[in-house]
Design an enzyme around this catalytic site. Sequence first.
Site, PDB file in Angstrom:
ATOM      1  CE  LYS A 100      96.505   1.137  79.343  1.00 21.08           C
ATOM      2  NZ  LYS A 100      97.332   1.061  80.540  1.00 21.08           N
TER       3      LYS A 100
ATOM      4  CD  GLU B 199      95.136  -0.017  89.408  1.00 18.00           C
ATOM      5  OE1 GLU B 199      95.104  -0.875  88.522  1.00 18.00           O
ATOM      6  OE2 GLU B 199      94.535   1.071  89.325  1.00 18.00           O
TER       7      GLU B 199
ATOM      8  CG  LEU C 153      93.397  -0.073  83.613  1.00 18.71           C
ATOM      9  CD1 LEU C 153      92.728   1.157  83.007  1.00 18.71           C
ATOM     10  CD2 LEU C 153      94.744  -0.303  82.962  1.00 18.71           C
TER      11      LEU C 153
ATOM     12  CE1 TYR D  77      97.834   5.012  79.995  1.00 18.92           C
ATOM     13  CE2 TYR D  77      99.338   3.447  78.992  1.00 18.92           C
ATOM     14  CZ  TYR D  77      98.753   3.984  80.109  1.00 18.92           C
ATOM     15  OH  TYR D  77      99.075   3.489  81.355  1.00 18.92           O
TER      16      TYR D  77
END
Length: 288
Positions: free
Chosen positions: A146, A183, A208, A32
């Site tokens: 992702k 993250e 990411l 996505y």
Amino acid sequence: MRTVYVNGEYVAERDAKISVFDRGFLFGDGVYEVSTVLDGKLVDNAAHLARLDRSLQALSIPSPAGDDEILEIQRQLIVRNALEEGVVYLQVTRGAADRSFDWPEQPAPSLVMFTQAKPVRGNPKAEVGLSVALVPDLRWKRRDIKTVTLLPASWAKMQAAEQGCDDAWMVEADEDGVERVTEGSSNNAFIVTADGVLVTRNLGDEILHGITRRSVLQLAAEIQLRVEERAFTPEEAKAATEAFITSASSFVMPVVQIDGAVIGDGAPGPISRRLRSLYIATAESEAI
Ligand code: PMP
């Protein structure tokens, strides 16, 4: 009632349908992107579409539409839903096929897109900053792709909420056995050290490759901040003078508490504020 896009059609959200055999639903077999909309225009969109292609290629999912076609659908949805500020979500899955772990030889990928209105530029949290909890990173090892398999990230956020925090920063031991921050649950994590260096984790499979992260690092270079792209420990984070997160829908969002430790004087710091306003100014002038 929103208009959404499903596999070639614009339909009212209550009429939108996806097969129960869709591999996105059965296997989380999809990827996505989220692009932010300011004043009815898309921010950093070319970079989001480039990352979409990268995610699709990594998983050998055929692209359901070219970049120009996707841009046209994004714009149609913005117009049809009179979206001034918010996001356009887009998801590509490997499509419907009889349930099997094997990937279908001739997949027919699904493309679904919808808009969500929300305040981005005027988010009141930017004035006070966020509190984050440190939680174990339970995700798979290809976080550079992702994928829609967001349960570990969603769970991390709920664990943070149970501790009374706004968000989670995820932590895992590196090869040397030392724990480091990867993250945020749905954002990249930055700190500023006591000697004024902006630190964020280097790119790799562990995180990411945030589009907003990249734009913010460009801005940091323009204003001649010292930057180090490297992993940092929870202790370093708690001793930081400033901290913030970046993502498409939060831009630059200050962090004022990490695992109970107050960062700086407990209010959004000057570097975080400056990068946020520079990012917004750039987004406003470059949105398409
Ligand atoms: N890391 C993770 C795990 C994310 O889910 C996101 C946003 N989806 C980001 C970072 C930020 O990426 P971007 O700036 O491209 O929105």
